[in-house]
Write an enzyme that holds these catalytic residues in place. Structure first.
Site, PDB file in Angstrom:
ATOM      1  N   ALA A 191      25.886  12.831  35.325  1.00 27.79           N
ATOM      2  CA  ALA A 191      27.254  12.965  35.820  1.00 27.79           C
ATOM      3  C   ALA A 191      27.794  11.568  36.086  1.00 27.79           C
ATOM      4  O   ALA A 191      27.175  10.563  35.721  1.00 27.79           O
ATOM      5  CB  ALA A 191      27.283  13.836  37.078  1.00 27.79           C
ATOM      6  N   ASP A 347      27.203  24.610  50.102  1.00 26.02           N
ATOM      7  CA  ASP A 347      27.413  24.774  48.663  1.00 26.02           C
ATOM      8  C   ASP A 347      26.359  25.720  48.102  1.00 26.02           C
ATOM      9  O   ASP A 347      25.624  25.384  47.175  1.00 26.02           O
ATOM     10  CB  ASP A 347      27.340  23.417  47.968  1.00 26.02           C
ATOM     11  CG  ASP A 347      27.953  23.438  46.569  1.00 26.02           C
ATOM     12  OD1 ASP A 347      28.750  24.355  46.285  1.00 26.02           O
ATOM     13  OD2 ASP A 347      27.628  22.552  45.759  1.00 26.02           O
TER      14      ASP A 347
END
Length: 548
Positions: A191, A347
């Site tokens: 990422a 999350d």
């Protein structure tokens, strides 16, 4: 600001018929702005401000401006001039690329959310993170921006192996082969900020290494300090409120924390300690082990876990005969962390809750956590009880308890009536999402924003933790529909929050009887070849979630 409950002048005010007086918090945060609201507005109802030059001139020579000048000079002195120059060139190139897309018809010039989203993608790590923050904060930003930034792509190419090796050796202060017996040269996932490689320690343990990309920290600091400085100047001259500055400051601090992997390591270790303080969870719930001797601020080495997403019903059944038991373990663990831990995992989407081959439940990726005062945590528990039953009055009362307002100042009955339509829409989305195996994240954010908008009409202003908290409850509601559609969340005594009040956090029966997730049980026997194929599948499914 046009609305005391919002950080941004882009938002429209609540209906006059239900508008409540500003709360003391709002009166303190929002000051009078030196702007004139023009009569014209856009199709979305946005009024543009025009600054009063005389007031702006006085503000620019005020003591507040002097203090701001010192603050900005201090930030500037912390910057690397070469990085600032490079990022300025990157900005020029990004503006040129997006402008070409607009002029050639690739982007519509009358669609600011799309143009801003593309700029964020072109500018890289910082602005991709900014876009993700917008997408995950539906109570703070206009819905069209939240929806568009759901599409924000993190397509940064992986760092070459030579640079990965240099980064690891530089951070650990030792040659690679002094720490690891093998490291895969190809990343499992990559990422904008980091990438993950599979490895084996010299002591034989299978691990994953999360490696921060070289130079990303300096670029992030330059970008975020610039963004913060611009918003502080806007606040001074009246183009932004103190609340918007707080939002940018929160984003800045959060991203700085993400670039310090010692924070994530500390949270992972602390959550393991929380589990150890709850003996009922022993052998049932785990987190990856952290290897501090192979970790630093920019390198994080974690135990490699093999398992599947909690939402992957068919495979979960291979590991746990009764999937609802794994769900109850996960829910009990999360609720207990909200009520008794320093923070909660914020999350818990399907990729971050795993059922391992030995039947245990695993929580991974502690990049996003939430901290709640006790009053809000208690109201959350009331919400968890009321939501599955569709109890709109109970939900309204719980939401009022979570917001920045005194509950006795809210007309709960009227609030609950206005919530019913939103809750029906939410029920439709989660029902369809359950049958399809996923919930549309854009729709979910829009619905959370709708709840916030209705609440604003009653003078209720939610902190960002509200969004984090409510989304986790919705994730668990979805898991329940997938794994245990007949589970009675309100009355099932296997669920910790339904146990007798005399039970405390330390002696509550958090594990269901005939428990699932017992270490060593439920995993199917495989041949060596099958084991290898399964490993590859699990790597693709798990390690990507270790990224920020």
């Amino acid at each position: 600001c046009r609305k005391s409950s919002c950080c941004c002048w882009l938002c429209t005010p609540p209906p006059a018929s239900r508008r409540a007086p500003p709360s003391p918090v709002s009166r303190h945060v929002v000051r009078t702005l030196p702007i004139r609201m023009s009569a014209s507005s856009s199709s979305a109802g946005v009024s543009l401000p025009s600054l009063d030059p005389a007031i702006v001139a006085r503000l620019l020579v005020s003591p507040e401006a002097t203090r701001l000048g010192r603050e900005l000079v201090a930030l500037g002195l912390q910057q690397n001039p070469q990085i600032v120059l490079r990022r300025s060139l990157d900005l020029a190139q990004a503006l040129n690329t997006v402008s070409i897309e607009v002029f050639t018809g690739g982007l519509q010039p009358n669609s600011p959310p799309v143009i801003l989203r593309r700029l964020c993608e072109e500018l890289g790590a910082t602005y991709v993170k900014l876009g993700q923050f917008v997408a995950s904060s539906p109570t703070l930003f206009p819905p069209e921006y939240v929806a568009e930034f759901q599409k924000c792509l993190d397509s940064t190419p992986p760092m070459p192996w030579r640079e990965v090796r240099l980064q690891i050796e530089s951070e650990l202060g030792r040659p690679l082969d002094r720490v690891f017996s093998s490291v895969s040269h190809t990343p499992l996932a990559a990422a904008s900020i980091a990438q993950v490689h599979a490895a084996t320690l010299r002591t034989g343990e299978d691990v994953v290494i999360k490696v921060q990309k070289r130079g990303v920290q300096d670029s992030l600091r330059a970008d975020l300090d610039l963004l913060y400085g611009v918003v502080r100047i806007w606040q001074l001259i009246g183009l932004a409120t103190a609340e918007l500055t707080d939002v940018v400051g929160t984003l800045r601090d959060a991203i700085f924390e993400e670039t310090d992997f010692t924070k994530e390591a500390q949270r992972t270790v602390q959550f393991r300690q929380f589990l150890e303080r709850s003996p009922q969870l022993a052998g049932s719930v785990t987190v990856p082990k952290v290897y501090p001797q192979a970790s630093s601020r920019r390198v994080l080495t974690l135990e490699r876990l093999y398992g599947v997403s909690l939402a992957d019903l068919e495979v979960v059944r291979q590991y746990v005969p009764e999937p609802e038991l794994a769900l109850i373990v996960a829910l009990n663990t999360w609720v207990l962390s909200v009520l008794t831990n320093e923070w909660f995992h914020a999350d818990v989407h399907a990729g971050n809750l795993l059922v391992l081959r030995d039947g245990r439940v695993a929580f991974i990726d502690f990049g996003i956590v939430g901290v709640l005062p006790q009053k809000t945590a208690t109201a959350m528990l009331d919400f968890v009880r009321a939501f599955p039953e569709g109890d709109s009055v109970g939900i309204a009362s719980a939401l009022a308890g979570m917001g920045f307002v005194k509950e006795d100042e809210v007309d709960i009955q009227a609030f609950s009536r206005d919530l019913r339509e939103v809750l029906q829409s939410l029920d439709d989305v989660t029902t369809k999402g359950s049958s399809a195996g996923a919930i549309n994240e854009t729709q979910l954010n829009q619905l959370v924003a709708s709840v916030g908008k209705v609440a604003a009409g009653y003078g209720i202003r939610f902190p960002r933790e509200f969004v984090l908290l409510i989304k986790q409850v919705l994730y668990f509601d979805r898991f329940t529909r997938l794994l245990a559609p007949n589970l009675d969340v309100i009355n099932d005594e296997r669920i910790a929050m339904n146990q007798r009040p005399s039970s405390t956090a330390s002696d509550a029966k958090l594990m269901p009887h005939n428990g699932s997730a017992q270490q060593g049980g439920g995993a199917p026997t495989t041949t060596d070849d099958e084991e290898v194929r399964s490993d590859v599948d699990n790597v693709a499914h798990i390690e990507v979630e270790l990224l920020p």
